[in-house]
Design a protein around this motif. Sequence first.
Motif, PDB file in Angstrom:
ATOM      1  N   ARG A  17      -4.485  23.093  61.864  1.00 49.79           N
ATOM      2  CA  ARG A  17      -3.158  22.526  61.606  1.00 49.79           C
ATOM      3  C   ARG A  17      -2.999  21.291  62.471  1.00 49.79           C
ATOM      4  O   ARG A  17      -3.153  21.358  63.706  1.00 49.79           O
ATOM      5  CB  ARG A  17      -2.081  23.559  61.956  1.00 49.79           C
ATOM      6  N   LEU A  18      -2.744  20.161  61.858  1.00 51.52           N
ATOM      7  CA  LEU A  18      -2.634  18.909  62.615  1.00 51.52           C
ATOM      8  C   LEU A  18      -1.231  18.788  63.195  1.00 51.52           C
ATOM      9  O   LEU A  18      -0.280  18.483  62.487  1.00 51.52           O
ATOM     10  CB  LEU A  18      -2.948  17.708  61.705  1.00 51.52           C
ATOM     11  N   ASP A  19      -1.103  19.102  64.464  1.00 48.20           N
ATOM     12  CA  ASP A  19       0.163  18.887  65.146  1.00 48.20           C
ATOM     13  C   ASP A  19      -0.064  17.876  66.272  1.00 48.20           C
ATOM     14  O   ASP A  19      -1.153  17.302  66.406  1.00 48.20           O
ATOM     15  CB  ASP A  19       0.732  20.204  65.682  1.00 48.20           C
ATOM     16  N   PHE A  20       0.961  17.657  67.096  1.00 51.50           N
ATOM     17  CA  PHE A  20       0.867  16.640  68.154  1.00 51.50           C
ATOM     18  C   PHE A  20      -0.279  16.921  69.115  1.00 51.50           C
ATOM     19  O   PHE A  20      -1.064  16.033  69.467  1.00 51.50           O
ATOM     20  CB  PHE A  20       2.197  16.590  68.921  1.00 51.50           C
ATOM     21  N   TRP A  21      -0.414  18.218  69.526  1.00 49.84           N
ATOM     22  CA  TRP A  21      -1.423  18.544  70.540  1.00 49.84           C
ATOM     23  C   TRP A  21      -2.836  18.490  69.971  1.00 49.84           C
ATOM     24  O   TRP A  21      -3.767  18.071  70.669  1.00 49.84           O
ATOM     25  CB  TRP A  21      -1.134  19.928  71.134  1.00 49.84           C
ATOM     26  N   GLY A  23      -3.619  16.451  67.636  1.00 51.93           N
ATOM     27  CA  GLY A  23      -3.836  15.003  67.548  1.00 51.93           C
ATOM     28  C   GLY A  23      -4.283  14.418  68.882  1.00 51.93           C
ATOM     29  O   GLY A  23      -5.198  13.589  68.944  1.00 51.93           O
ATOM     30  N   ILE A  24      -3.633  14.869  69.980  1.00 49.09           N
ATOM     31  CA  ILE A  24      -4.020  14.404  71.317  1.00 49.09           C
ATOM     32  C   ILE A  24      -5.476  14.786  71.613  1.00 49.09           C
ATOM     33  O   ILE A  24      -6.261  13.993  72.144  1.00 49.09           O
ATOM     34  CB  ILE A  24      -3.089  15.034  72.380  1.00 49.09           C
ATOM     35  N   THR A  25      -5.836  16.028  71.223  1.00 48.24           N
ATOM     36  CA  THR A  25      -7.210  16.496  71.469  1.00 48.24           C
ATOM     37  C   THR A  25      -8.223  15.648  70.700  1.00 48.24           C
ATOM     38  O   THR A  25      -9.259  15.239  71.255  1.00 48.24           O
ATOM     39  CB  THR A  25      -7.341  17.974  71.047  1.00 48.24           C
ATOM     40  N   ILE A  26      -7.911  15.365  69.439  1.00 41.51           N
ATOM     41  CA  ILE A  26      -8.837  14.567  68.617  1.00 41.51           C
ATOM     42  C   ILE A  26      -8.990  13.161  69.192  1.00 41.51           C
ATOM     43  O   ILE A  26     -10.109  12.642  69.340  1.00 41.51           O
ATOM     44  CB  ILE A  26      -8.331  14.512  67.152  1.00 41.51           C
ATOM     45  N   VAL A  27      -7.846  12.535  69.542  1.00 42.62           N
ATOM     46  CA  VAL A  27      -7.896  11.172  70.097  1.00 42.62           C
ATOM     47  C   VAL A  27      -8.686  11.157  71.407  1.00 42.62           C
ATOM     48  O   VAL A  27      -9.492  10.248  71.659  1.00 42.62           O
ATOM     49  CB  VAL A  27      -6.459  10.636  70.312  1.00 42.62           C
ATOM     50  N   ALA A  28      -8.483  12.195  72.246  1.00 44.19           N
ATOM     51  CA  ALA A  28      -9.206  12.262  73.522  1.00 44.19           C
ATOM     52  C   ALA A  28     -10.713  12.350  73.296  1.00 44.19           C
ATOM     53  O   ALA A  28     -11.497  11.645  73.948  1.00 44.19           O
ATOM     54  CB  ALA A  28      -8.724  13.471  74.329  1.00 44.19           C
ATOM     55  N   PHE A  29     -11.124  13.206  72.342  1.00 41.27           N
ATOM     56  CA  PHE A  29     -12.565  13.315  72.049  1.00 41.27           C
ATOM     57  C   PHE A  29     -13.116  11.993  71.515  1.00 41.27           C
ATOM     58  O   PHE A  29     -14.230  11.586  71.864  1.00 41.27           O
ATOM     59  CB  PHE A  29     -12.805  14.437  71.032  1.00 41.27           C
ATOM     60  N   LEU A  30     -12.331  11.306  70.659  1.00 44.34           N
ATOM     61  CA  LEU A  30     -12.799  10.036  70.098  1.00 44.34           C
ATOM     62  C   LEU A  30     -12.970   8.982  71.194  1.00 44.34           C
ATOM     63  O   LEU A  30     -13.989   8.274  71.246  1.00 44.34           O
ATOM     64  CB  LEU A  30     -11.804   9.539  69.040  1.00 44.34           C
TER      65      LEU A  30
END
Length: 558
Positions: A17-21, A23-30
């Motif tokens: 489920r794409l929520d704020f957290w 999203g933060i995790t995905i951006v951090a990994f990227l």
Amino acid sequence: MSPKPVTTPQSNPFKFRLDFWNGITIVAFLLIGLFLLYPLFNIFINSFWQDGRISLENYRDFFSYRYYYSALFNSFIVSTSATFFACCIGIPLAYAMSRFNIPFKGLINILIVLTLLSPPFIGAYSWILMLGNNGFITNFLGNFGLDIPSIYGLHGMIWVFTLQFYPHIYLYVSGALKTIDSSLEEASENLGVAGWQRIRQVTLPLIFPTLSTGALMVFMASFADFGTPMLIGQGEKVLPILAYEQFISEMGTNPAMASTLSMILLTVTTLVLFVQRYLVTKKTYTMSALRPPKLIKLKWPLRLAATLMVFSVIVVSIIPQATVITTSFLKTNGPVFVPQFSLDSYREVMYRVPGAIQNTFTYASISIVIMVFAGLTLSYVIVRRSSKLTSILDALIMIPYVMPGTVLGISLIIAFNEPPIELTGTWVILVIAYCIRKLPYTMRSSTAILYQIDKSVEEASISLGVPPMKTFFKTTAVLMIPGVLSGAILSWVTTINELSSTIVLYYGATATITVSIYSEVFTANFGTAAALASILSLSTIVSLIVITKLSGKKEFNI
């Protein structure tokens, strides 16, 4: 009739489920993948690349030519010796301060932390002023016919690193000694093990995990430092200097060998970290901290002797700071200081290198804003939404903790020196380097304070109808601020003092104070170098006061 088993709904591990957290995790990994893993992968490949083909030639050359492998030996000699002598100073100092009634403990703690937070190359520079070929002490003793060895060489590096980094040992050991279970020491005394024998057989083994962590910090800092060996090495090369010269030297660049040296640097620091972890995990050190040791009130002759021992260490270690600040107010005649007070050095700094001062604080400010946001959100992801994925994220964020700044600088240039992402020669690459290298400080303090905040506070807010995101920003983030800012100011102090990655990544228009000090010392402009170093020291002192106020403690621990 047997009761029907109750089935509980099973969460689907593949449901996302794409929520704020998330999203933060995905951006951090990227971002970590782009600015940390991709550059490291590049220098790894580059280290095996020779004349358009995969080859082990660079590694073979390293272990074949004395010019290369002697740098590794020198790095080991300097780092191991500095770690040993730092333990010799830090352990007795911590024991005396934590167990005995030494006066002025608050002042002593501030002076020790101030020693640690100033950059090592400023200490090296001030020791050049005192013990260089034309140093104050060298000339003074020379008037009486006493010739002393100059500060230049491996012994000078060991001296500077020992005095610079013993606070790591002091701070870690002090904390451990205050929480040790005194009943264990009392039991050993009842069995006839007392005095030095008790310290060696009981106390030191009990605090080994903390002591080894402090020793690891000293080794890493000495092994990866760039400025001190560059200033006082004088022909005795260590690995960071060799990697820098292979990459940037006017004598001809060799990016492949620079990558090889960077990989060897990274491999050594990682291996040392694993060895320390292995030694700590071999035994169990848990104990009850319900009976902390009592303060021993010494009689006046012993108290005087202990106080003199403590202050003698403090005076020697604070001398570099005092020398730099004093000489910044002296007139200069070329490279020589004359005995007359003046503000000329500060006027010259404001005239010649105002951009360096502006750059330093601008880049550090931008970096710290990014680090505070990352510290707030990523620590929440790691602590409150704990999973195997967030554990990997936490481990990746901590990689730069064991990564020398020179390696980071070289890897970023190799990765982003050409399109589609061309960052070399811009201020952006400096900010990226600072964020990657200094974020672990903010992260550790942020996660630590989040562990202390009861989760029921957030649950109560949500149960009253406040949306989870609003609860985080209005409640959790506010409660986290003191811890986040304490770590952020540590990140700030180490960012404005950063030299090893800056010296690789800067160009004329993006020079910072540390680079300017380095350049001024090499061009024998000692007055302006002292003025710039004093500005850095003043910034460090102000930051330290802010940390103390934020933490609300009389003593400050890193």
